[in-house]
Design an enzyme around this catalytic site. Sequence first.
Site, PDB file in Angstrom:
ATOM      1  N   VAL A 122       0.862  -1.172   0.000  1.00 43.36           N
ATOM      2  CA  VAL A 122       0.000   0.000   0.000  1.00 43.36           C
ATOM      3  C   VAL A 122       0.903   1.227   0.000  1.00 43.36           C
ATOM      4  CG1 VAL A 122      -1.754   1.286   1.288  1.00 43.36           C
ATOM      5  CG2 VAL A 122      -1.794  -1.221   1.271  1.00 43.36           C
ATOM      6  N   CYS A 123       0.547   2.214  -0.809  1.00 45.15           N
ATOM      7  CA  CYS A 123       1.244   3.506  -0.773  1.00 45.15           C
ATOM      8  C   CYS A 123       2.736   3.286  -1.092  1.00 45.15           C
ATOM      9  CB  CYS A 123       1.003   4.144   0.603  1.00 45.15           C
ATOM     10  SG  CYS A 123       1.379   5.906   0.738  1.00 45.15           S
ATOM     11  N   THR A 124       3.626   3.987  -0.393  1.00 45.23           N
ATOM     12  CA  THR A 124       5.059   3.858  -0.665  1.00 45.23           C
ATOM     13  C   THR A 124       5.648   2.525  -0.198  1.00 45.23           C
ATOM     14  OG1 THR A 124       5.423   5.083   1.381  1.00 45.23           O
ATOM     15  CG2 THR A 124       5.505   6.336  -0.670  1.00 45.23           C
TER      16      THR A 124
END
Lengths: 234, 234
Positions: free
Chosen positions: B108-110
């Site tokens: 998820v995300c970075t």
Amino acid sequence: MTDEQKTIAFVVYPGLTPLDLVGPLQVLSALAEFVPEYRTVVVGATKDTVGTDTPLQVAPSHTFDEVPSPFALLVPGGTVPTMRAMSDETLLSWLRTAAASAELVTSVCTGSLILGAAGLLDGKQATTHWILRDVLAALGATPVARRWVEDGKVITAAGVSAGIDLALHLVERLAGRQVATNVQFAIEYDPEPPQGALDWANQPYGDLKPLREHTLREGLAANPALLEKLLAHA
Amino acid sequence: MTDEQKTIAFVVYPGLTPLDLVGPLQVLSALAEFVPEYRTVVVGATKDTVGTDTPLQVAPSHTFDEVPSPFALLVPGGTVPTMRAMSDETLLSWLRTAAASAELVTSVCTGSLILGAAGLLDGKQATTHWILRDVLAALGATPVARRWVEDGKVITAAGVSAGIDLALHLVERLAGRQVATNVQFAIEYDPEPPQGALDWANQPYGDLKPLREHTLREGLAANPALLEKLLAHA
């Protein structure tokens, strides 16, 4: 913390549903980065780590005693452990005192049942997780089927993920539309539920009465007076 | 745990963004309640409590050593601490081993930048938080602007809240549409972003290059080789 800062306190208790807590905490912690007038804290009876209804354990940053008068407070919900928390006098006592001076008293999911157990929903419109919504009437509230319900300083959100919507609403109320948009971009909140919107006319759980009764009986076995009161609306 | 159970492992490291972790953890823990063939665990280098980018602290249920071969794994993201985690050899080494036998490798995300640092995005289509999306190219991936991107067993989600959508997609992939709908009702995921959908044509942060460079320089000061590689795409 500076004297001028407004403290938004997130309550932790054993067994809570962590998404109820973390959705709004992430949003309002982003508010605090954009507007340093605000700060977020996580409060509990002690700073010890507690379990959740997932394998994650969580720990508060402050004790209740360290944050007696927050600007705002938020109570997350959960399943059976949340029913148990409705009889936790340490928690209820802190809530009553903190809510008296707070400008915002908020909850996510069944966190509103804890607010109700503390006597804070009397005469208020409120909401909670859809499965337990009717039970709010036993606590003096008028149940409302909306994503979040604002009645003066008491703002309650629907189940679990509704805390994110509630929190973005709070950011706009506290700091305006542009800051809310900044926060929304920060958490990239542009939902695409893969299964589409919920089809309320076809909720998949069937008769809710046995579900509700089971949860209440398991969580409130040690508090027969409150159990009877809630079962009358289950 | 029984021998037949499939383990979905959520990675914890210091300073992460807790909503990246807790959104999918809540969803997939609900899957495990509906389908006991699955279980969720939270893994870290040790079981010690670690900080997040909010005042909440979190603790894993298992160490990396205790879960060498999960069925699926998920890496959450964050800001500067996530850039630091890209040089954490204990984490990267566990990821490489676990990913080799896992059937699903997700982020998820970075968190996808950590997968990339472990060499797991080579030749893959992938996504991350919108601000850092271009940087994925420096890690061998083809950046894609979608809520989640599936490339074989590697599935990466966009920023923070996109983890909830990713996780509901995983539930449907693993257990079918009806179970996904059951979980969606359990977390009452019927989003009503108070400020509406994100208006990508008018993102409020202006020029992203200085933002990206600042985050990378702060997080990768101790790893000049990786910093140079990423700055070339920032």
